[in-house]
Design an enzyme around this catalytic site. Structure first.
Site, PDB file in Angstrom:
ATOM      1  N   GLY A  46       2.610   9.252   5.940  1.00  0.00           N
ATOM      2  CA  GLY A  46       3.805   9.709   6.642  1.00  0.00           C
ATOM      3  C   GLY A  46       3.430  10.506   7.871  1.00  0.00           C
ATOM      4  CD  GLN A  51       2.735  15.530  10.933  1.00  0.00           C
ATOM      5  OE1 GLN A  51       3.462  14.673  10.450  1.00  0.00           O
ATOM      6  NE2 GLN A  51       1.539  15.800  10.421  1.00  0.00           N
ATOM      7  CB  CYS A  90      -0.250  17.841   6.177  1.00  0.00           C
ATOM      8  SG  CYS A  90       0.743  17.714   7.671  1.00  0.00           S
ATOM      9  CG  LEU A  91      -1.772  12.186   8.653  1.00  0.00           C
ATOM     10  CD1 LEU A  91      -1.130  11.055   9.443  1.00  0.00           C
ATOM     11  CD2 LEU A  91      -3.188  11.798   8.231  1.00  0.00           C
ATOM     12  CG  HIS A 132       4.830  16.347   3.693  1.00  0.00           C
ATOM     13  ND1 HIS A 132       3.741  17.001   3.161  1.00  0.00           N
ATOM     14  CD2 HIS A 132       4.555  16.198   5.025  1.00  0.00           C
ATOM     15  CE1 HIS A 132       2.856  17.235   4.117  1.00  0.00           C
ATOM     16  NE2 HIS A 132       3.318  16.756   5.259  1.00  0.00           N
ATOM     17  CD  GLU A 133       5.802  13.071   6.754  1.00  0.00           C
ATOM     18  OE1 GLU A 133       5.840  13.650   7.859  1.00  0.00           O
ATOM     19  OE2 GLU A 133       4.755  12.940   6.096  1.00  0.00           O
ATOM     20  CG  HIS A 136       6.069  17.758   9.220  1.00  0.00           C
ATOM     21  ND1 HIS A 136       5.200  18.719   9.672  1.00  0.00           N
ATOM     22  CD2 HIS A 136       5.343  16.975   8.379  1.00  0.00           C
ATOM     23  CE1 HIS A 136       3.999  18.524   9.126  1.00  0.00           C
ATOM     24  NE2 HIS A 136       4.064  17.485   8.327  1.00  0.00           N
TER      25      HIS A 136
HETATM   26 NI    NI Z   1       2.601  16.614   7.176  1.00  0.00          NI
END
Ligand code: NI
Length: 155
Positions: A46, A51, A90-91, A132-133, A136
């Protein structure tokens, strides 16, 4: 298509609230295409627009299930059920994983790249990704919710 730079934890942009998308135009499609490419390249499931430095309510998710690539524009969680407690990452903070409590089942409404309304119901990893997304988009990071960090390993 282009790979975008993924911002890391500590960048103030990740703490800002994203704005609703009102134009379903080529700029949005390019953003969605680039976000998907960037997510796949980074090996993630995701990615949210903040981000990559874009404060718009846009998310891409692919948990490798029957849904395939999900493009969620202006996503809103409308119902949750149960609980799960799993390892999350998380990326924007590669290699750091922690346990987060999330709902076991999540219903989400969103628009697709053409502005059409869609509803999805996810369990397991997909339910976590929905939470999670969308977090963000509100400047919330999974690290805020971790109750136990994964122990460091040397193998
Ligand atoms: Ni994330």
């Amino acid at each position: 298509m282009a790979l975008l730079e993924i911002l890391r934890f500590g960048n103030e942009i990740l703490r800002q609230k994203s704005t609703e998308v009102t134009e379903f135009d080529e700029d949005l499609w390019t953003l969605l295409d680039d976000m998907a490419e960037t997510m796949y390249d980074a090996g993630g499931v995701g990615l949210a627009a903040p981000q990559v430095g874009v404060l718009k309510r846009v998310v891409v998710i692919d948990v490798d299930d029957d849904h395939g690539l999900l493009e969620l524009v202006n996503p809103v969680i409308t119902a949750i059920k149960g609980k799960q407690h799993e390892l999350e990452g998380c990326l924007s903070e590669p290699g750091k994983n922690g346990y987060v409590e999330r709902p076991a089942k999540v219903r989400i409404k969103a628009q697709n790249r053409y502005g059409k309304r869609r509803v999805y119901v996810g369990t397991g990893l997909l339910a976590r990704a929905f939470c999670h997304e969308t977090d963000h988009l509100n400047g919330i990071l999974f690290a805020d919710k971790v109750d136990k960090w994964e122990e460091e390993k040397c193998d």
